[in-house]
Design a protein around this motif. Structure first.
Motif, PDB file in Angstrom:
ATOM      1  N   ARG A   1      23.958 -25.027 -11.210  1.00  0.00           N
ATOM      2  CA  ARG A   1      23.102 -25.967 -12.371  1.00  0.00           C
ATOM      3  C   ARG A   1      22.256 -24.895 -13.065  1.00  0.00           C
ATOM      4  O   ARG A   1      21.857 -24.823 -14.157  1.00  0.00           O
ATOM      5  CB  ARG A   1      22.223 -26.727 -11.586  1.00  0.00           C
ATOM      6  CG  ARG A   1      23.082 -28.048 -11.058  1.00  0.00           C
ATOM      7  CD  ARG A   1      22.522 -28.971 -10.298  1.00  0.00           C
ATOM      8  NE  ARG A   1      23.400 -30.113  -9.835  1.00  0.00           N
ATOM      9  CZ  ARG A   1      22.889 -31.169  -8.949  1.00  0.00           C
ATOM     10  NH1 ARG A   1      21.805 -31.098  -8.200  1.00  0.00           N
ATOM     11  NH2 ARG A   1      23.748 -31.845  -8.544  1.00  0.00           N
ATOM     12  N   LEU A   2      21.688 -23.900 -12.057  1.00  0.00           N
ATOM     13  CA  LEU A   2      20.676 -22.976 -12.854  1.00  0.00           C
ATOM     14  C   LEU A   2      21.399 -22.094 -13.801  1.00  0.00           C
ATOM     15  O   LEU A   2      21.041 -21.846 -14.951  1.00  0.00           O
ATOM     16  CB  LEU A   2      20.227 -22.002 -11.823  1.00  0.00           C
ATOM     17  CG  LEU A   2      18.958 -22.349 -10.730  1.00  0.00           C
ATOM     18  CD1 LEU A   2      18.435 -21.480  -9.977  1.00  0.00           C
ATOM     19  CD2 LEU A   2      17.582 -22.885 -11.833  1.00  0.00           C
ATOM     20  N   LEU A   3      22.841 -21.850 -13.477  1.00  0.00           N
ATOM     21  CA  LEU A   3      23.535 -20.866 -14.506  1.00  0.00           C
ATOM     22  C   LEU A   3      23.813 -21.708 -15.719  1.00  0.00           C
ATOM     23  O   LEU A   3      23.641 -21.150 -16.821  1.00  0.00           O
ATOM     24  CB  LEU A   3      24.925 -20.506 -13.674  1.00  0.00           C
ATOM     25  CG  LEU A   3      26.057 -19.759 -14.608  1.00  0.00           C
ATOM     26  CD1 LEU A   3      25.444 -18.477 -14.933  1.00  0.00           C
ATOM     27  CD2 LEU A   3      27.250 -19.509 -13.798  1.00  0.00           C
ATOM     28  N   ILE A   4      23.925 -22.959 -15.740  1.00  0.00           N
ATOM     29  CA  ILE A   4      24.284 -23.784 -16.850  1.00  0.00           C
ATOM     30  C   ILE A   4      23.013 -23.956 -17.741  1.00  0.00           C
ATOM     31  O   ILE A   4      23.020 -23.824 -18.773  1.00  0.00           O
ATOM     32  CB  ILE A   4      24.897 -25.081 -16.548  1.00  0.00           C
ATOM     33  CG1 ILE A   4      26.172 -24.867 -16.021  1.00  0.00           C
ATOM     34  CG2 ILE A   4      25.194 -25.943 -17.732  1.00  0.00           C
ATOM     35  CD1 ILE A   4      27.019 -25.994 -15.479  1.00  0.00           C
ATOM     36  N   THR A   5      21.846 -24.088 -17.014  1.00  0.00           N
ATOM     37  CA  THR A   5      20.617 -24.624 -17.629  1.00  0.00           C
ATOM     38  C   THR A   5      20.118 -23.377 -18.321  1.00  0.00           C
ATOM     39  O   THR A   5      19.658 -23.431 -19.371  1.00  0.00           O
ATOM     40  CB  THR A   5      19.459 -24.803 -16.451  1.00  0.00           C
ATOM     41  OG1 THR A   5      19.937 -25.832 -15.861  1.00  0.00           O
ATOM     42  CG2 THR A   5      18.233 -25.023 -17.167  1.00  0.00           C
TER      43      THR A   5
ATOM     44  N   PHE B   1      15.523 -14.271  -3.901  1.00  0.00           N
ATOM     45  CA  PHE B   1      15.893 -15.648  -3.460  1.00  0.00           C
ATOM     46  C   PHE B   1      16.213 -16.486  -4.855  1.00  0.00           C
ATOM     47  O   PHE B   1      15.087 -16.518  -5.579  1.00  0.00           O
ATOM     48  CB  PHE B   1      15.083 -16.200  -2.520  1.00  0.00           C
ATOM     49  CG  PHE B   1      15.660 -17.747  -2.101  1.00  0.00           C
ATOM     50  CD1 PHE B   1      16.677 -17.788  -1.406  1.00  0.00           C
ATOM     51  CD2 PHE B   1      14.940 -18.842  -2.411  1.00  0.00           C
ATOM     52  CE1 PHE B   1      17.200 -18.911  -0.847  1.00  0.00           C
ATOM     53  CE2 PHE B   1      15.647 -20.077  -2.344  1.00  0.00           C
ATOM     54  CZ  PHE B   1      16.799 -20.049  -1.391  1.00  0.00           C
ATOM     55  N   LEU B   2      17.370 -17.159  -5.179  1.00  0.00           N
ATOM     56  CA  LEU B   2      17.633 -17.754  -5.871  1.00  0.00           C
ATOM     57  C   LEU B   2      17.637 -19.456  -5.573  1.00  0.00           C
ATOM     58  O   LEU B   2      16.701 -20.067  -5.725  1.00  0.00           O
ATOM     59  CB  LEU B   2      18.778 -17.501  -6.558  1.00  0.00           C
ATOM     60  CG  LEU B   2      18.846 -16.365  -7.450  1.00  0.00           C
ATOM     61  CD1 LEU B   2      20.159 -16.079  -8.266  1.00  0.00           C
ATOM     62  CD2 LEU B   2      17.811 -16.012  -8.661  1.00  0.00           C
ATOM     63  N   THR B   3      18.618 -19.731  -4.702  1.00  0.00           N
ATOM     64  CA  THR B   3      18.836 -20.918  -4.474  1.00  0.00           C
ATOM     65  C   THR B   3      19.534 -21.197  -2.973  1.00  0.00           C
ATOM     66  O   THR B   3      20.124 -20.198  -2.372  1.00  0.00           O
ATOM     67  CB  THR B   3      19.574 -22.003  -5.239  1.00  0.00           C
ATOM     68  OG1 THR B   3      21.090 -21.217  -5.258  1.00  0.00           O
ATOM     69  CG2 THR B   3      19.171 -21.945  -6.734  1.00  0.00           C
ATOM     70  N   LYS B   4      19.303 -22.408  -2.117  1.00  0.00           N
ATOM     71  CA  LYS B   4      20.052 -22.504  -0.876  1.00  0.00           C
ATOM     72  C   LYS B   4      21.248 -22.899  -1.060  1.00  0.00           C
ATOM     73  O   LYS B   4      21.975 -22.775  -0.016  1.00  0.00           O
ATOM     74  CB  LYS B   4      19.200 -23.232  -0.341  1.00  0.00           C
ATOM     75  CG  LYS B   4      17.634 -23.094   0.022  1.00  0.00           C
ATOM     76  CD  LYS B   4      16.890 -24.018   1.112  1.00  0.00           C
ATOM     77  CE  LYS B   4      15.791 -23.493   1.561  1.00  0.00           C
ATOM     78  NZ  LYS B   4      15.178 -24.718   2.215  1.00  0.00           N
TER      79      LYS B   4
ATOM     80  N   SER C   1      26.820 -15.625 -20.741  1.00  0.00           N
ATOM     81  CA  SER C   1      28.115 -15.155 -19.912  1.00  0.00           C
ATOM     82  C   SER C   1      27.806 -15.722 -18.673  1.00  0.00           C
ATOM     83  O   SER C   1      26.893 -15.456 -18.022  1.00  0.00           O
ATOM     84  CB  SER C   1      27.963 -13.628 -19.818  1.00  0.00           C
ATOM     85  OG  SER C   1      28.903 -13.204 -18.859  1.00  0.00           O
ATOM     86  N   MET C   2      28.587 -16.646 -18.350  1.00  0.00           N
ATOM     87  CA  MET C   2      28.620 -17.661 -17.030  1.00  0.00           C
ATOM     88  C   MET C   2      29.835 -17.048 -16.345  1.00  0.00           C
ATOM     89  O   MET C   2      30.837 -17.528 -16.594  1.00  0.00           O
ATOM     90  CB  MET C   2      28.348 -18.829 -17.511  1.00  0.00           C
ATOM     91  CG  MET C   2      27.213 -19.258 -18.025  1.00  0.00           C
ATOM     92  SD  MET C   2      27.152 -21.068 -18.470  1.00  0.00           S
ATOM     93  CE  MET C   2      27.324 -21.311 -20.025  1.00  0.00           C
ATOM     94  N   VAL C   3      29.264 -16.117 -15.372  1.00  0.00           N
ATOM     95  CA  VAL C   3      30.569 -15.770 -14.214  1.00  0.00           C
ATOM     96  C   VAL C   3      30.529 -16.165 -12.861  1.00  0.00           C
ATOM     97  O   VAL C   3      29.358 -15.875 -12.434  1.00  0.00           O
ATOM     98  CB  VAL C   3      30.353 -14.036 -14.590  1.00  0.00           C
ATOM     99  CG1 VAL C   3      31.847 -13.602 -13.709  1.00  0.00           C
ATOM    100  CG2 VAL C   3      30.650 -13.682 -15.806  1.00  0.00           C
ATOM    101  N   ILE C   4      31.455 -16.700 -12.418  1.00  0.00           N
ATOM    102  CA  ILE C   4      31.668 -16.728 -11.064  1.00  0.00           C
ATOM    103  C   ILE C   4      32.970 -16.377 -10.573  1.00  0.00           C
ATOM    104  O   ILE C   4      33.884 -16.704 -10.939  1.00  0.00           O
ATOM    105  CB  ILE C   4      31.390 -18.271 -10.657  1.00  0.00           C
ATOM    106  CG1 ILE C   4      30.143 -18.789 -11.034  1.00  0.00           C
ATOM    107  CG2 ILE C   4      31.981 -18.579  -8.993  1.00  0.00           C
ATOM    108  CD1 ILE C   4      30.055 -19.955 -10.825  1.00  0.00           C
ATOM    109  N   ASN C   5      32.983 -15.357  -9.526  1.00  0.00           N
ATOM    110  CA  ASN C   5      34.207 -14.674  -9.074  1.00  0.00           C
ATOM    111  C   ASN C   5      34.896 -15.851  -8.375  1.00  0.00           C
ATOM    112  O   ASN C   5      34.448 -16.453  -7.792  1.00  0.00           O
ATOM    113  CB  ASN C   5      33.672 -13.333  -8.299  1.00  0.00           C
ATOM    114  CG  ASN C   5      33.328 -12.169  -9.406  1.00  0.00           C
ATOM    115  OD1 ASN C   5      33.677 -12.127 -10.441  1.00  0.00           O
ATOM    116  ND2 ASN C   5      32.821 -11.347  -8.560  1.00  0.00           N
TER     117      ASN C   5
END
Length: 213
Positions: free
Chosen positions: A113-117, A103-106, A10-14
């Motif tokens: 990219r992390l979400l897709i990876t 913390f995930l990314t800046k 599940s790749m979700v971005i509001n």
């Protein structure tokens, strides 16, 4: 599973219209209910060390929800410096169910990219926390992304995920023993002479017959 498709990744971005700000209202509908800012714990602020400063639910930060993570937490887009004006710099943080920040990314691009990876696998954000992913999530990772979940093993043993197929052994030609043709046994000299004499006599007789004809 049991002839029934089960949604897994599940790749979700509001979208911008669905960005919900966190911390602006209370968590409960009761009067005088505590807000997220009231529940915030600043005791671990001094132990951050070199880690980025965590977001705050009060006016020091603007926090917007990007992904509800199916109830396992929230991925948030954070604007830290809001005074005197809102800074354009953003960070991506993961808020777990115990209201601890990770913390995930800046940048948003790095998070995308992390979400897709990670293929949007369940609870993949917990791989960036001190808790780690649950045993059930590890099963999905071992099935679909074994290298991602075993990065420590990969760093220790560089060849653990490398194909160790040796083409020289697989395509090695078998040493075939050459087939030796058996030569006929040599005939004795006497038999050869008798054979030649018989041939010469036959030819001479045939020649005589033709002359007579």
């Amino acid at each position: 599973i049991a002839d029934t498709p089960m949604p897994l990744g599940s790749m979700v971005i509001n979208s911008v219209s669905k960005l919900c700000r966190l911390g602006g209202s209370s968590m409960y509908t009761l009067p005088n209910a505590p807000s997220l800012a009231d529940l915030e714990d600043d005791t671990d602020e001094e132990d951050n060390g070199d880690k980025p400063e965590k977001p705050h639910f009060d006016s020091r930060s603007l926090i917007f929800e990007l992904d509800p993570c199916n109830g396992n937490g929230k991925v948030c887009l954070v604007y830290k410096h809001t005074k005197p004006v809102v800074s354009p710099d953003t960070e991506i943080w993961f808020l777990d169910r115990a209201l601890y920040w990770h913390f995930l990314t800046k940048t948003f691009t790095a998070y995308y990219r992390l979400l897709i990876t990670h293929l949007g696998l369940p609870q993949w954000q917990y791989a960036f926390t001190s808790y780690g992913v649950s045993p059930q999530a590890k099963q999905w990772f071992n099935m679909y992304k074994p290298i991602t979940i075993n990065t420590a093993l990969l760093s220790e043993e560089a060849d653990s995920f490398v194909n160790k197929l040796d083409p020289n052994k697989v395509f090695k030609s078998k040493n075939k023993t050459p087939v030796i043709k058996k030569k006929p046994p040599p005939q004795p000299a006497g038999s050869q002479k008798s054979h030649t004499s018989m041939t010469s006599s036959k030819t001479s007789s045939l020649g005589g017959n033709s002359s007579r004809k």
